[in-house]
Motif scaffolding. Structure first.
Motif, PDB file in Angstrom:
ATOM      1  N   LEU A  64     -32.697   0.124 -11.688  1.00 44.06           N
ATOM      2  CA  LEU A  64     -32.102   0.697 -12.884  1.00 44.06           C
ATOM      3  C   LEU A  64     -30.603   0.783 -12.648  1.00 44.06           C
ATOM      4  CD1 LEU A  64     -32.929   1.823 -15.660  1.00 44.06           C
ATOM      5  CD2 LEU A  64     -32.759   4.107 -14.680  1.00 44.06           C
ATOM      6  N   HIS A 102     -35.074  10.780  -7.303  1.00 44.32           N
ATOM      7  CA  HIS A 102     -36.086  10.812  -8.357  1.00 44.32           C
ATOM      8  C   HIS A 102     -36.403   9.392  -8.844  1.00 44.32           C
ATOM      9  CE1 HIS A 102     -38.137  11.904 -12.091  1.00 44.32           C
ATOM     10  NE2 HIS A 102     -37.284  11.121 -12.733  1.00 44.32           N
ATOM     11  N   LEU A 103     -35.325   8.617  -9.057  1.00 48.95           N
ATOM     12  CA  LEU A 103     -35.526   7.233  -9.492  1.00 48.95           C
ATOM     13  C   LEU A 103     -36.317   6.445  -8.468  1.00 48.95           C
ATOM     14  CD1 LEU A 103     -32.227   5.796 -11.046  1.00 48.95           C
ATOM     15  CD2 LEU A 103     -34.379   6.359 -12.200  1.00 48.95           C
ATOM     16  N   GLU A 131     -29.757  13.539  -6.173  1.00 46.54           N
ATOM     17  CA  GLU A 131     -31.093  14.005  -6.523  1.00 46.54           C
ATOM     18  C   GLU A 131     -31.736  13.087  -7.557  1.00 46.54           C
ATOM     19  OE1 GLU A 131     -31.295  18.048  -7.889  1.00 46.54           O
ATOM     20  OE2 GLU A 131     -33.313  17.662  -8.658  1.00 46.54           O
ATOM     21  N   TYR A 132     -30.928  12.652  -8.519  1.00 48.11           N
ATOM     22  CA  TYR A 132     -31.457  11.736  -9.537  1.00 48.11           C
ATOM     23  C   TYR A 132     -31.851  10.414  -8.898  1.00 48.11           C
ATOM     24  CZ  TYR A 132     -31.543   8.553 -13.534  1.00 48.11           C
ATOM     25  OH  TYR A 132     -31.904   7.602 -14.455  1.00 48.11           O
ATOM     26  N   ILE A 150     -20.105   8.786  -9.149  1.00 46.91           N
ATOM     27  CA  ILE A 150     -19.798   9.134 -10.540  1.00 46.91           C
ATOM     28  C   ILE A 150     -20.876   8.644 -11.498  1.00 46.91           C
ATOM     29  CG2 ILE A 150     -17.308   9.173 -10.148  1.00 46.91           C
ATOM     30  CD1 ILE A 150     -17.157   6.480 -11.607  1.00 46.91           C
ATOM     31  N   HIS A 151     -21.751   7.783 -11.045  1.00 43.50           N
ATOM     32  CA  HIS A 151     -22.757   7.243 -11.956  1.00 43.50           C
ATOM     33  C   HIS A 151     -24.091   7.972 -11.882  1.00 43.50           C
ATOM     34  CE1 HIS A 151     -19.930   4.159 -12.848  1.00 43.50           C
ATOM     35  NE2 HIS A 151     -19.938   3.693 -11.620  1.00 43.50           N
ATOM     36  N   ALA A 152     -24.372   8.603 -10.753  1.00 48.14           N
ATOM     37  CA  ALA A 152     -25.677   9.248 -10.597  1.00 48.14           C
ATOM     38  C   ALA A 152     -25.631  10.233  -9.444  1.00 48.14           C
ATOM     39  CB  ALA A 152     -26.759   8.202 -10.337  1.00 48.14           C
ATOM     40  N   SER A 153     -26.347  11.336  -9.600  1.00 48.86           N
ATOM     41  CA  SER A 153     -26.426  12.311  -8.513  1.00 48.86           C
ATOM     42  C   SER A 153     -27.424  11.829  -7.465  1.00 48.86           C
ATOM     43  CB  SER A 153     -26.858  13.678  -9.050  1.00 48.86           C
ATOM     44  OG  SER A 153     -28.209  13.612  -9.481  1.00 48.86           O
ATOM     45  N   MET A 174     -28.292   1.979  -9.750  1.00 50.73           N
ATOM     46  CA  MET A 174     -28.305   3.367  -9.277  1.00 50.73           C
ATOM     47  C   MET A 174     -29.395   3.504  -8.220  1.00 50.73           C
ATOM     48  SD  MET A 174     -27.682   5.493 -12.790  1.00 50.73           S
ATOM     49  CE  MET A 174     -28.883   4.595 -13.774  1.00 50.73           C
ATOM     50  N   ASP A 185     -24.927  -4.343 -13.579  1.00 47.00           N
ATOM     51  CA  ASP A 185     -24.175  -3.451 -12.684  1.00 47.00           C
ATOM     52  C   ASP A 185     -24.930  -3.254 -11.378  1.00 47.00           C
ATOM     53  OD1 ASP A 185     -21.953  -2.876 -14.170  1.00 47.00           O
ATOM     54  OD2 ASP A 185     -22.842  -1.134 -15.156  1.00 47.00           O
ATOM     55  N   TYR A 186     -24.202  -2.760 -10.378  1.00 50.07           N
ATOM     56  CA  TYR A 186     -24.887  -2.286  -9.181  1.00 50.07           C
ATOM     57  C   TYR A 186     -25.917  -1.250  -9.595  1.00 50.07           C
ATOM     58  CZ  TYR A 186     -21.685  -4.487  -5.881  1.00 50.07           C
ATOM     59  OH  TYR A 186     -20.981  -5.381  -5.136  1.00 50.07           O
ATOM     60  N   ARG A 239     -26.594   1.166 -14.687  1.00 46.82           N
ATOM     61  CA  ARG A 239     -26.007   1.733 -15.901  1.00 46.82           C
ATOM     62  C   ARG A 239     -25.950   0.671 -16.998  1.00 46.82           C
ATOM     63  NH1 ARG A 239     -23.007   6.169 -16.192  1.00 46.82           N
ATOM     64  NH2 ARG A 239     -23.568   5.833 -18.343  1.00 46.82           N
ATOM     65  N   ARG A 240     -25.347  -0.461 -16.692  1.00 48.39           N
ATOM     66  CA  ARG A 240     -25.317  -1.559 -17.645  1.00 48.39           C
ATOM     67  C   ARG A 240     -26.060  -2.734 -17.035  1.00 48.39           C
ATOM     68  NH1 ARG A 240     -18.960  -2.368 -17.997  1.00 48.39           N
ATOM     69  NH2 ARG A 240     -19.452  -2.544 -15.782  1.00 48.39           N
ATOM     70  N   ASN A 241     -26.484  -3.642 -17.881  1.00 48.70           N
ATOM     71  CA  ASN A 241     -27.089  -4.861 -17.393  1.00 48.70           C
ATOM     72  C   ASN A 241     -26.164  -5.545 -16.379  1.00 48.70           C
ATOM     73  OD1 ASN A 241     -27.505  -7.943 -17.708  1.00 48.70           O
ATOM     74  ND2 ASN A 241     -29.345  -7.002 -18.528  1.00 48.70           N
TER      75      ASN A 241
END
Lengths: 795, 285
Positions: free
Chosen positions: B187, B266-267, B262-263, B257-260, B196, B193-194, B189-191
């Motif tokens: 997953l 979770h992912l 913890e998230y 800046i794109h994801a914590s 998350m 992208d590196y 952020r944009r198609n």
């Protein structure tokens, strides 16, 4: 009769040239010019203790190094405050090169001129600037606290403070005595225009006739000309400013003069050689302009039907380190927040705050997305509180068509009263209801839920003041070849003016669009103009073109009548298919290009055609000035108000919190539409930027004032893959304020997008969205916080 | 954003390239697809004295498949790997993963071996090599040829075992043994992208459908790509959540800046469960 060209979805005349790579952008010009580069501050707030250039001096190809101390006369003074305002009590503008202090990362400190940009950067890398750090002010909270100051003589970091009321009673009283009350705290983060082409300046000084020619990638060549002339202390007639093709502006290029627009011409004059500066992407991030960042506190009082009785909004606006463009953005937020609604007693207060970050100036939407976010979040909160339909709450508050013109009782950004001239907002909401499938959505939601999917629907409506003054003009000329040349002082940066303005002129002159050439942004061709911004070009220049072309048509009829003789008067004639012909007898006609020949009485014949205009030929004078040409100006008395509503369906992944837009619908009213294809393109582009603002784009500063995502890898502009298909429906409520009935369309698409997407996410998730943009990670955090609240309640 | 001065070499043979590396090793960078190196040069984040451009070494522009697996030469572009049907049939994970590497224009230029040597912890192909227990073949004047196992190759963020005087010649992606299914998903952020979080899985089953080997590889979840063996996890549930939970617990992602963090963890749980399920279902009887 020709079919009218205004209203037809013609393909854009400019596209083949641009798509084939035949565009001429700033960096395509000035081969062989010296190149400028800048040493920019790496720190957010500091005193400059010293600048050491020793290591740089032996780089081969170095031409000159300049610091503030080298700048003469008015160039050494701060840049102008472009739009003064009584509420702007502590205006501060930057110097061309930092004068002893830097106030944001990216502020220019030293200018380097070298044989090419590679060498210039090699030199810049070797210049050592010593900084004595000062505490940086980053973000609205720190600015409000006022413990650290950006400018020592701007207490509380306050640049401006303003209160407006709409004269419909005391808002706080109205809220206090309303049956129901709500309060919301909202937050919009910082973003930026981010045109694909950054800024750029090329200057050529001609020492023989003492004329300066400046090319700049700007949204206003005429204003750059006056600004450059003032700073360099040259008579304006000695300065020419030409705007080549521009790879996007979106507001950032309306600011002028940028330091480079003064320094590059000055260096060219000083060195006697052409000098060019082309901004790179990193420079654009840290030294151009940003926008959007605001916090808002909303208090609202309403009745059981959701009708607003009182609305009080407090806005804290982050204006960055300086305010060269004044406080237009928070003024626009304060006034356009009202949208298509009657809000009862309204009070809006804003505080515009300095921070040690890049300056904040209008970016497409210019404060409206923030205002619409506040209003539409409020509408949704009221619906949630009352347990009623969100569209019904909006409908209960709409201004009705019979109430037009509707005076909102405020002063708009052009200093004129905020009076909506026309609009049909109930029809607009009905159209978006149908287009987005509002009424059938519960069935859609249930079907998705049965597949384990989560979807939500949202809406956002806005009113946009467009086409403001003070004026635009145009010069229209019919050449002896039959070609019609329309010159405007406007610049163009992708809006399709070469086509839309041609459509207007062609209709008036009875020629084809292919016969019309539009010239923009060249002060040699047209000196008086304001600029292309604030959705104003088609309204102001479009009407000016019609006025000028109308004068040319009248002149053509006078000359043709004299040439045709036979007692024919100008009133008997019409312009059709490139000819001036008798209405009653179309065979009695004269070619428009022949009329152009006759319009210039000649002593000498140059070819067969011009013989007709010589003194012993039959032509009879009309007493007109020579040339089949005229200049016209349109000066609007006030802005005209466009409107629209967006409806969006989103899907949120119950597990990953990924957010996907399934459907995006737009109802759009910009009055009479000159070219529906161009308007639709403008709407699409705006929505794409709006989706960027809703889900992707944020400028991130850390606590030290470092911009941590100054690249396209980390500042996420949506790709085509992130922008959904957009369904658009037009409605037309013509403006009565201008001859053509036009309203502006340039910014529309971006304005309600964050509001509508937030509304849809709220609907899908059943939680409150109070801050935009929102990422999957943030949605995950919101879910967790809500889960924790639920568990607390049940415990 | 213009690079500092640099001396350019364009060797025509591998021998010549290796000789140049022997001579200039510590001050030279190998330029292959340039999709990471060129931006870094332009932003002056790196300033090697010399560039050794290997784009003329046509002998290394190959993707070969044999009974053992797929061999990717140093000049094979990501797009070559993506399009090679024989490689996909032998090692489906290659195409599954390489499709998510950036955008088509970047894949047309960027090389798979270059990506391995660059060792970006967010890049897909290092994790693929690791999950498949692949190898990289290196050559230098000093040591001749040597083969480094994937497990030893990624030593730190943006740091591989390829020494300054070594040229990476080839990557070897072995064909999974027995009845093995693989899957790649991420997953971003944009198609393009590196990610998350990115997850690749490999699940081997016996004829009864029992899991005999299960592994998950991760990108964007730590300083180096990592592989977690989840063979021992409880696979009795159809949703693979227990195995995913077990795997995610081994990871130590960071905030950005794109994801914590913890998230991201979770992912990892969500994507691992989905990925294991897909890999399992591809081969389950």
């Amino acid at each position: 009769m020709n079919d009218k060209l205004v209203g037809q979805p013609l393909v854009r005349k400019e596209d083949p040239r641009l798509l084939r790579g035949d565009g001429r952008y700033l960096d395509d010009l000035g081969r062989g010019a010296l190149a400028a580069a800048f040493v920019r501050s790496p720190v957010a707030h500091a005193r400059i203790a010293g600048i050491d250039v020793d290591e740089a001096l032996d780089v081969e190809g170095l031409v000159a190094i300049y610091t503030h101390e080298d700048l003469p006369g008015r160039i050494a003074e701060p840049l102008p405050l472009l739009i003064p305002h009584p509420a702007l009590t502590h205006p501060r503008t930057p110097y061309c090169l930092a004068n002893g202090e830097v106030n944001h990362v990216g502020e220019a400190v030293v200018m380097v001129v070298a044989t090419d940009r590679y060498v210039a950067e090699d030199v810049a890398e070797r210049i050592r600037v010593t900084y004595e750090d000062l505490p940086p002010v980053v973000g609205i909270d720190q600015a409000r606290a006022g413990e650290r100051l950006v400018h020592q003589d701007a207490p509380g970091n306050v640049a401006a403070h303003s209160v407006q009321t709409n004269g419909k009673g005391d808002a706080h009283d109205a809220i206090a005595s309303a049956p129901h009350r709500l309060a919301l705290d909202l937050h919009i983060e910082r973003s930026a225009s981010m045109p694909m082409e950054g800024k750029g300046v090329l200057a050529h000084w001609d020492p023989d006739d003492r004329t300066l020619r400046v090319h700049s990638s700007t949204q206003t060549s005429t204003s750059v000309r006056l600004a450059v002339a003032a700073k360099l202390e040259l008579p304006p007639d000695r300065v020419e400013v030409i705007t080549p093709d521009v790879g996007g502006g979106f507001g950032v290029k309306i600011v002028h003069p940028w330091p480079e627009e003064i320094l590059v011409p000055w260096a060219a004059m000083t060195l006697g050689q052409d000098v060019k500066w082309v901004e790179d992407r990193r420079e654009h991030f840290t030294s151009s302009a940003h926008e959007r960042a605001q916090r808002q506190h909303v208090e609202v009082g309403f009745d059981a039907a959701g009708r607003l009785l009182g609305l009080s909004v407090e806005i804290w606006h982050d204006n960055g380190a300086y305010v060269p463009y004044g406080i237009i953005v928070p003024i626009v937020t304060s006034t356009q927040l009202l949208g298509p609604y009657k809000v009862g007693a309204y009070r809006v207060e804003f505080t515009s705050l300095y921070t040690n970050t890049v300056i904040v100036t209008p970016y497409r939407g210019a404060g409206r997305p923030q205002g619409v976010f506040a209003m539409e979040r409020t509408m949704d909160a009221i619906a949630e509180y009352l347990g009623t339909d969100r569209l019904a709450v909006r409908e209960a508050n709409l201004i009705q068509p019979e109430e037009m013109p509707y005076d909102q009782g405020l002063v708009f950004q052009d200093g004129r009263p905020l009076i909506y001239d026309s609009g049909d907002y109930p029809t607009m909401l009905r159209m978006i209801r149908d287009l987005v499938g509002w009424d059938g959505f519960e069935a859609e939601r249930a079907a998705a839920a049965a597949e384990g999917r989560r979807i939500g629907i949202g809406i956002g409506a806005y009113v946009e003041g467009t086409g403001m003054g003070p004026y635009e003009g145009a010069h229209v000329k019919v050449e002896t070849t039959g070609e019609v040349v329309v010159s405007t002082g406007l610049t163009t940066q992708g809006q399709g003016h070469y086509t839309s303005l041609a459509q207007i002129a062609a209709d008036v002159l009875g020629v084809g669009v292919g016969d019309v050439t539009v010239i923009t942004g060249d002060t040699r061709r047209f000196k008086y103009a304001v600029g292309t911004f604030a959705s104003r070009a088609i309204v102001t220049s479009g009407n000016a073109v019609a006025i000028a072309a109308g004068k040319v048509a009248q002149k053509a009829k006078r000359i043709a009548a004299a040439a045709l003789g036979d007692g024919i008067s100008p009133e008997d004639l019409e312009l059709v298919d490139g000819r001036v012909r008798r209405r009653a007898d179309p065979a009695t006609a004269i070619d428009l290009r022949t009329v152009a020949v006759l319009s210039n009485p000649l002593r000498y014949a140059f070819d067969e055609e011009t013989k007709a205009a010589t003194q012993f030929a039959a032509a009879t004078g009309t007493g007109d000035e020579p040339g089949l040409e005229a200049t016209g100006y349109y000066m609007p008395e006030r802005s005209t108000f466009a409107a629209g509503a967006h409806g969006v369906v989103v899907e949120t992944d119950p597990e990953t919190a990924d957010i996907r837009i399934l459907r995006y619908c737009v109802v759009h009213d910009c009055g009479v539409v000159v070219n529906p294809r161009i308007v639709e393109g403008q709407v699409h582009g705006g929505v794409a930027q709006g989706i960027g603002g809703a889900l992707y784009e944020r400028i991130v500063y850390d606590d030290a004032g470092q911009l941590v995502n100054a690249s396209y890898m980390d500042f996420l502009i949506p790709f085509a893959t992130e922008v959904p298909h957009i369904q658009t429906a037009h409605m037309v409520t013509a403006s009565g304020l201008n001859p053509l009935g036009l309203k502006g369309a340039g910014e529309a698409g971006v304005i309600p997008t964050s509001a509508a997407v937030a509304s849809a996410i709220e609907d899908a998730e059943g939680l409150a969205v109070r801050r935009m943009p929102i990422s999957p990670s943030e949605l995950y955090e919101l879910r967790k916080a809500q889960q924790a609240r639920k568990e607390q309640v049940s415990a | 954003m213009k690079p500092p001065p640099v001396v350019y070499h364009g060797p025509d043979t591998v021998d010549e390239a290796v000789r140049l590396l022997a001579e200039h090793g510590g001050h030279a960078k190998v330029l292959a697809g340039g999709q990471s190196l060129v931006p870094m040069l332009n932003m002056r984040l790196t300033a090697p004295a010399r560039l050794i451009d290997v784009n003329r070494l046509d002998e290394l522009a190959y993707v070969r498949t044999d009974l053992e697996g797929v061999r990717v030469g140093a000049l094979a572009r990501h797009a070559d790997v993506e399009r090679a049907t024989h490689a996909f049939e032998a090692v489906p994970l290659l195409r599954q993963a390489v499709q998510t590497v950036a955008h088509p224009t970047i894949r047309n230029r960027g090389t798979t071996v270059g990506s391995l040597v660059h060792a970006d912890p967010c890049a897909e192909m290092p994790a693929v090599l690791l999950l498949l227990d692949g190898e990289v073949l290196l050559r230098s004047d000093r040591a001749g040829e040597r083969v480094v196992k994937a497990a030893d190759f990624f030593v730190g963020p943006m740091e591989s075992a390829c020494e300054e005087d070594e040229l990476a010649i080839e990557a070897y992606f072995p064909k999974p043994r027995g009845r093995t299914g693989t899957d790649w998903r991420e997953l971003s952020r944009r198609n393009g992208d590196y990610a998350m979080c990115g997850v690749g899985t490999s699940v081997r089953v016996d004829d009864t459908g029992a899991v005999t080997c299960a592994k998950a590889a991760y990108i964007g979840m730590g300083p180096v790509p990592s592989v977690v063996d989840v063979t021992g996890a409880d696979f009795s549930g159809a949703d693979f959540c227990a195995a995913a939970e077990h795997a995610a617990d081994q990871l130590d992602p960071e905030d950005d800046i794109h994801a914590s963090a913890e998230y991201r963890r979770h992912l990892a749980r969500v994507l691992t469960a989905r990925s294991l399920k897909a890999a399992y279902e591809a081969v389950a009887p």
